[in-house]
Scaffold this active site. Structure first.
Site, short mmCIF file in Angstrom:
data_model
loop_
_atom_site.label_atom_id
_atom_site.label_comp_id
_atom_site.label_asym_id
_atom_site.label_seq_id
_atom_site.Cartn_x
_atom_site.Cartn_y
_atom_site.Cartn_z
N LYS A 1 -10.13 83.19 37.48
CA LYS A 1 -9.93 83.36 35.91
C LYS A 1 -8.68 83.13 35.49
O LYS A 1 -8.44 82.25 34.62
CB LYS A 1 -10.11 84.79 35.60
N ASN A 2 -7.49 83.25 36.27
CA ASN A 2 -6.21 83.14 35.90
C ASN A 2 -5.72 81.65 36.14
O ASN A 2 -4.61 81.26 35.86
CB ASN A 2 -5.15 83.91 36.55
N VAL B 1 5.62 95.14 38.60
CA VAL B 1 5.35 94.03 37.87
C VAL B 1 5.11 94.59 36.39
O VAL B 1 5.52 94.26 35.51
CB VAL B 1 4.05 93.18 38.36
N CYS C 1 -4.76 93.49 28.41
CA CYS C 1 -4.91 94.82 28.92
C CYS C 1 -3.48 95.59 28.46
O CYS C 1 -2.66 95.23 28.45
CB CYS C 1 -5.18 94.76 30.53
N1 EPU Z 1 7.21 89.68 30.62
C1 EPU Z 1 8.48 89.73 29.85
N2 EPU Z 1 8.47 88.73 28.81
C2 EPU Z 1 8.01 87.70 28.66
C3 EPU Z 1 6.69 87.43 29.70
C4 EPU Z 1 6.64 88.47 30.64
O1 EPU Z 1 9.03 90.76 29.82
O2 EPU Z 1 7.79 86.51 27.76
C5 EPU Z 1 7.34 90.52 31.55
C6 EPU Z 1 6.05 91.27 31.53
O3 EPU Z 1 5.95 92.28 30.75
C7 EPU Z 1 5.57 91.67 33.05
C8 EPU Z 1 6.06 90.67 33.70
O4 EPU Z 1 7.13 89.97 33.19
O5 EPU Z 1 6.38 92.89 33.20
C9 EPU Z 1 5.11 89.73 34.60
O6 EPU Z 1 4.17 89.13 33.34
P1 EPU Z 1 3.76 87.82 33.61
O7 EPU Z 1 4.20 86.85 32.38
O8 EPU Z 1 3.80 87.19 34.96
O9 EPU Z 1 2.10 87.99 33.41
P2 EPU Z 1 1.00 87.55 32.54
O10 EPU Z 1 1.09 85.94 32.66
O11 EPU Z 1 1.04 87.91 31.07
C10 EPU Z 1 -0.63 87.12 34.35
C11 EPU Z 1 -2.12 87.70 34.59
C12 EPU Z 1 -2.17 88.85 34.93
C13 EPU Z 1 -1.33 89.06 36.33
C14 EPU Z 1 0.12 88.63 35.85
C15 EPU Z 1 1.00 89.10 37.24
C16 EPU Z 1 -3.32 86.09 33.41
C17 EPU Z 1 -4.08 85.58 32.01
N3 EPU Z 1 -2.94 87.01 33.42
O12 EPU Z 1 -0.20 87.74 33.12
O13 EPU Z 1 -3.26 89.22 35.16
O14 EPU Z 1 -1.27 90.58 36.39
O15 EPU Z 1 0.08 87.29 35.79
O16 EPU Z 1 0.45 88.07 38.16
O17 EPU Z 1 -2.84 85.10 33.97
C18 EPU Z 1 -5.53 90.40 35.03
O18 EPU Z 1 -6.00 89.14 35.45
O19 EPU Z 1 -6.09 91.47 34.83
C19 EPU Z 1 -4.13 90.24 34.83
C20 EPU Z 1 -3.52 91.25 33.92
#
Ligand code: EPU
Length: 439
Positions: free
Chosen positions: A24-25, A335, A120
């Site tokens: 998915k990701n 995280v 989420c």
């Molecule tokens: N963060 C910030 N500022 C930003 C971006 C992120 O503070 O501008 C913080 C977030 O709040 C969090 C941390 O950095 O505390 C990590 O967030 P990240 O950006 O890595 O997560 P994401 O890209 O929003 C993706 C996956 C998540 C997965 C995380 C970590 C997708 C669509 N989502 O989220 O997957 O948990 O990386 O690996 O790729 C899921 O599949 O259920 C899911 C939530």
């Protein structure tokens, strides 16, 4: 709404075989990358999940022609065009992927509109890193009540950027913007999850020049044109781990076709430490078999982390299995600050899980000494009993489902449509594994 609940008659081991498809990701991001090509892209092994539907809808709104060929999608970006703000807002739904449209749309159209983001509720999930990076590339960001309007009057130019935290999404944002920006971009403290490496592979097939250095440094040399890709994504290691935990929690035996050892090494170490057994079939069409070998499960102390650490998305299903281990397990979530809320429902089912604000059992993290209950102590084994459950988020929701399958008696799980965001056909898979479930 009868179609949004699942009745589970639990207490039976899950046994049998299921298959996972493209991650998915990765799939959703590779679909966005297709916007950057000047010829069609073909993406194979695309799972039928809600997140894919949302991205497909958004791409179609922007003029991308999307056609299905067996289990593949062909994405033709020849006629990319501006979409109406209100239509984008309707289609974006609960997804966080729209933020990744910024760079590709700025390159293609010179402007982009990004709606308020869903996803989420597992933490604040700000987008400050994304916006800071985009501004450094030369984008101008106007915040409006309906969302973000972005323009790049002087074009997008390569830059040096260091992420405060190795965010997956912000790393993808930089990649999708830098590949066609003028000049070289250096990204420091980048995330290097396997899904990101796979996105880099797809971009490389399009003609992008991306070097992944040691110490989380990624260097991207912008190119003026990219072509379409033909790509088979890595399998969904998050879904695979969820089924592995379901096998453990229900005393079952599940073979996950498509799962690969290399993407799950950290998970497999913990799975073994808890007392689970696995066997890898490396042959084409193979997978990984996960089972409960019969002896009592053992407690563990783990800390979630960025790759190559223990993934935050593996945490929730594992905790359900840990309720069956003898002794005290510790989970430190580093995280997302609010990713343990789903444990209340497990406690209501008979688990003994205590949450703490402190950073337990590991190194202090960003959330320590603040108002976030981000560490858990799980005392087991606990006999889980059936309950009525309301799905809180994707991974927490799947862990509720596992708990209902492990608990003896009849549970009703409400809001299961949320699980369709990331788990393809999970009701059919449950039935194939012998679970007694009905709508
Ligand atoms: N963060 C910030 N500022 C930003 C971006 C992120 O503070 O501008 C913080 C977030 O709040 C969090 C941390 O950095 O505390 C990590 O967030 P990240 O950006 O890595 O997560 P994401 O890209 O929003 C993706 C996956 C998540 C997965 C995380 C970590 C997708 C669509 N989502 O989220 O997957 O948990 O990386 O690996 O790729 C899921 O599949 O259920 C899911 C939530």
């Amino acid at each position: 709404m009868t179609d949004d609940l699942l009745r589970v008659h639990g207490g039976h081991p899950l046994r049998g075989e299921i298959r996972v498809r493209g991650a998915k990701n990765l799939v959703s991001k590779a679909m966005v990358a297709a916007l950057l090509g000047d010829s069609p892209s073909q993406l194979h092994d695309v799972p039928r999940i809600r997140d894919v539907e949302v991205v497909r809808g958004l791409l179609e709104l922007h003029g991308v022609k999307v056609t299905e060929q067996a289990d593949s999608l062909v994405l033709d970006p020849s006629n990319v065009d501006t979409a109406k703000v209100d239509e984008i807002n309707v289609h974006a739904g609960s997804s966080r992927i729209p933020i990744l449209f910024c760079g590709p749309l700025l390159h293609r159209l010179g402007h982009a509109f990004i709606p308020d983001l869903g996803g989420c509720h597992i933490g604040d999930r700000p987008i400050d890193f994304h916006l800071a990076a985009l501004r450094q590339f030369g984008a101008i960001v106007d915040k409006a009540p309906e969302g973000l309007h972005l323009t790049a009057p002087g074009g997008l130019h390569g830059t040096k950027f260091e992420l405060p935290y190795p965010s997956v999404g912000a790393t993808e944002q930089v990649l999708l913007t830098a590949v066609r920006a003028e000049g070289v971009t250096e990204l420091r403290n980048a995330a290097v999850e396997p899904e990101i490496v796979d996105l880099i592979c797809a971009l490389q097939k399009m003609g992008a020049i991306i070097k992944v250095h040691t110490d989380r440094v990624i260097e991207i040399e912008g190119v003026p044109r990219l072509r379409g890709y033909n790509h088979r994504p890595i399998p969904d290691r998050l879904e695979a781990a969820s089924w592995a935990c379901a096998a453990l929690a229900t005393h079952g035996d599940i073979t996950v076709r498509g799962a690969r050892q290399v993407d799950m090494m950290t998970f497999l170490n913990v799975f073994t430490a808890v007392g689970g057994a696995f066997e890898v079939d490396d042959a084409p069409g193979g997978g990984v078999r996960f089972w409960h070998p019969g002896e009592e499960l053992r407690p563990v102390a783990i800390e979630t982390d960025v790759h190559p650490g223990f993934m935050t998305d593996w945490q929730q299903p594992l905790v359900v299995a840990l309720t069956q281990a003898r002794g005290l397990s510790i989970v430190h979530e580093t995280v997302y600050e609010r990713r343990l809320g789903y444990t209340d429902a497990l406690n209501a089912m008979g688990a003994t899980i205590q949450l703490y604000r402190d950073c337990l059992g590991g190194t202090p993290c960003r959330f320590g000494r603040r108002d976030f209950k981000h560490s858990a102590v799980i005392a087991g084994p606990s006999k889980l009993h059936a309950a009525d459950l309301v799905i809180p988020d994707l991974r927490g929701g799947f862990s509720h489902l596992i708990a209902a399958l492990a608990a003896e008696g009849n549970s009703t799980v409400y809001g299961v449509s949320l699980i369709h965001r990331g788990y393809e056909d999970f009701e059919a898979k449950l039935t194939a594994l012998g679970a007694a479930v009905s709508a």
